[in-house]
Scaffold this active site. Structure first.
Site, PDB file in Angstrom:
ATOM      1  N   HIS A   1     -14.215  51.084  27.386  1.00 57.04           N
ATOM      2  CA  HIS A   1     -14.716  49.870  26.741  1.00 57.04           C
ATOM      3  C   HIS A   1     -16.238  49.923  26.738  1.00 57.04           C
ATOM      4  CE1 HIS A   1     -10.980  47.256  27.066  1.00 57.04           C
ATOM      5  NE2 HIS A   1     -10.683  48.185  27.965  1.00 57.04           N
TER       6      HIS A   1
ATOM      7  N   GLU B   1      -3.353  48.025  30.112  1.00 54.55           N
ATOM      8  CA  GLU B   1      -2.507  47.500  29.038  1.00 54.55           C
ATOM      9  C   GLU B   1      -2.026  48.618  28.113  1.00 54.55           C
ATOM     10  OE1 GLU B   1      -3.414  44.866  25.191  1.00 54.55           O
ATOM     11  OE2 GLU B   1      -4.401  44.083  26.986  1.00 54.55           O
TER      12      GLU B   1
ATOM     13  N   ASP C   1     -12.480  46.567  19.628  1.00 50.22           N
ATOM     14  CA  ASP C   1     -11.370  45.952  20.361  1.00 50.22           C
ATOM     15  C   ASP C   1     -10.914  44.727  19.577  1.00 50.22           C
ATOM     16  OD1 ASP C   1      -9.884  44.276  22.302  1.00 50.22           O
ATOM     17  OD2 ASP C   1     -10.508  45.799  23.742  1.00 50.22           O
ATOM     18  N   ILE C   2      -9.613  44.617  19.381  1.00 50.84           N
ATOM     19  CA  ILE C   2      -9.049  43.549  18.551  1.00 50.84           C
ATOM     20  C   ILE C   2      -9.196  42.173  19.229  1.00 50.84           C
ATOM     21  CG2 ILE C   2      -6.630  43.584  19.354  1.00 50.84           C
ATOM     22  CD1 ILE C   2      -7.670  43.744  15.691  1.00 50.84           C
TER      23      ILE C   2
ATOM     24  N   HIS D   1      -9.102  55.249  27.428  1.00 45.83           N
ATOM     25  CA  HIS D   1     -10.147  54.646  26.596  1.00 45.83           C
ATOM     26  C   HIS D   1     -11.260  54.084  27.471  1.00 45.83           C
ATOM     27  CE1 HIS D   1      -7.062  51.579  27.356  1.00 45.83           C
ATOM     28  NE2 HIS D   1      -8.036  50.686  27.374  1.00 45.83           N
TER      29      HIS D   1
HETATM   30  P1  AMP Z   1      -6.745  47.946  28.821  1.00 40.36           P
HETATM   31  O1  AMP Z   1      -5.625  48.967  28.630  1.00 40.36           O
HETATM   32  O2  AMP Z   1      -6.479  47.051  30.005  1.00 40.36           O
HETATM   33  O3  AMP Z   1      -8.095  48.600  28.873  1.00 40.36           O
HETATM   34  O4  AMP Z   1      -6.735  46.987  27.566  1.00 40.36           O
HETATM   35  C1  AMP Z   1      -6.473  47.496  26.271  1.00 40.36           C
HETATM   36  C2  AMP Z   1      -7.460  46.939  25.287  1.00 40.36           C
HETATM   37  O5  AMP Z   1      -7.052  47.391  24.006  1.00 40.36           O
HETATM   38  C3  AMP Z   1      -7.491  45.397  25.238  1.00 40.36           C
HETATM   39  O6  AMP Z   1      -8.843  44.978  25.371  1.00 40.36           O
HETATM   40  C4  AMP Z   1      -6.911  45.072  23.869  1.00 40.36           C
HETATM   41  O7  AMP Z   1      -7.506  43.945  23.264  1.00 40.36           O
HETATM   42  C5  AMP Z   1      -7.186  46.342  23.087  1.00 40.36           C
HETATM   43  N1  AMP Z   1      -6.228  46.585  22.010  1.00 40.36           N
HETATM   44  C6  AMP Z   1      -4.880  46.574  22.092  1.00 40.36           C
HETATM   45  N2  AMP Z   1      -4.333  46.847  20.897  1.00 40.36           N
HETATM   46  C7  AMP Z   1      -5.352  47.029  20.036  1.00 40.36           C
HETATM   47  C8  AMP Z   1      -5.443  47.342  18.652  1.00 40.36           C
HETATM   48  N3  AMP Z   1      -4.357  47.497  17.893  1.00 40.36           N
HETATM   49  N4  AMP Z   1      -6.677  47.452  18.092  1.00 40.36           N
HETATM   50  C9  AMP Z   1      -7.794  47.275  18.842  1.00 40.36           C
HETATM   51  N5  AMP Z   1      -7.770  47.004  20.157  1.00 40.36           N
HETATM   52  C10 AMP Z   1      -6.576  46.863  20.751  1.00 40.36           C
END
Ligand code: AMP
Length: 129
Positions: free
Chosen positions: A94, A87, A28-29, A92
């Site tokens: 975590h 988001e 995760d970025i 996905h």
């Molecule tokens: P959520 O959809 O609420 O589970 O959150 C999306 C997750 O994806 C967040 O923790 C972001 O930090 C992560 N995220 C978004 N864009 C990227 C990326 N380009 N590379 C890695 N992680 C990402």
């Protein structure tokens, strides 16, 4: 095409931790803990619980292998698993190394890690996978 599909296609860089023919794992970025990893299906689906039973089961088994690699690379009490998806509209999971309950708090301040530190973390997980 979702941002995660672009990552899987190699159009956007990622810190890859593990991969097989159907699933991809990367850091995760904006990590809330060192080793915070996302597991995604290569097949594009918005909501995790819309995956069919077999694909969801296989994804969890893949995530289990990734979690073991995370724990081997970064010793922790347990690896926590969370599903948000508020988001990014690409299913996905975590995976988050846990020492205490607070390590799972998504509202906590994100870690500030350099690209070198992120690559080192991903490398350590890859080595254990
Ligand atoms: P959520 O959809 O609420 O589970 O959150 C999306 C997750 O994806 C967040 O923790 C972001 O930090 C992560 N995220 C978004 N864009 C990227 C990326 N380009 N590379 C890695 N992680 C990402």
């Amino acid at each position: 095409m979702t941002i995660f599909s672009k990552i899987i296609a190699g159009e956007i860089p990622s810190y890859k931790c593990a991969e097989n023919d159907r699933f991809y794992a990367f850091l995760d970025i904006n990590p809330i803990a060192k080793g915070h990893t996302l597991v995604v299906p290569k097949h594009e689906v918005d909501y995790l619980f819309d995956l069919d039973d077999d694909e969801l089961a296989d994804m969890i088994v893949f995530a289990k292998r990734v979690a073991k690699a995370i724990r081997a690379a970064y010793p922790c009490r347990k690896v926590g698993m969370a599903v948000l998806g508020l988001e990014v509209n690409h299913a996905h999971i975590h995976l988050i190394p846990l020492q205490s309950e607070g390590d799972m708090d998504f509202r906590r301040e994100k870690l500030q890690l350099t690209a070198e530190e992120m690559e080192e973390i991903a490398h350590r997980i890859r080595e254990q996978f």
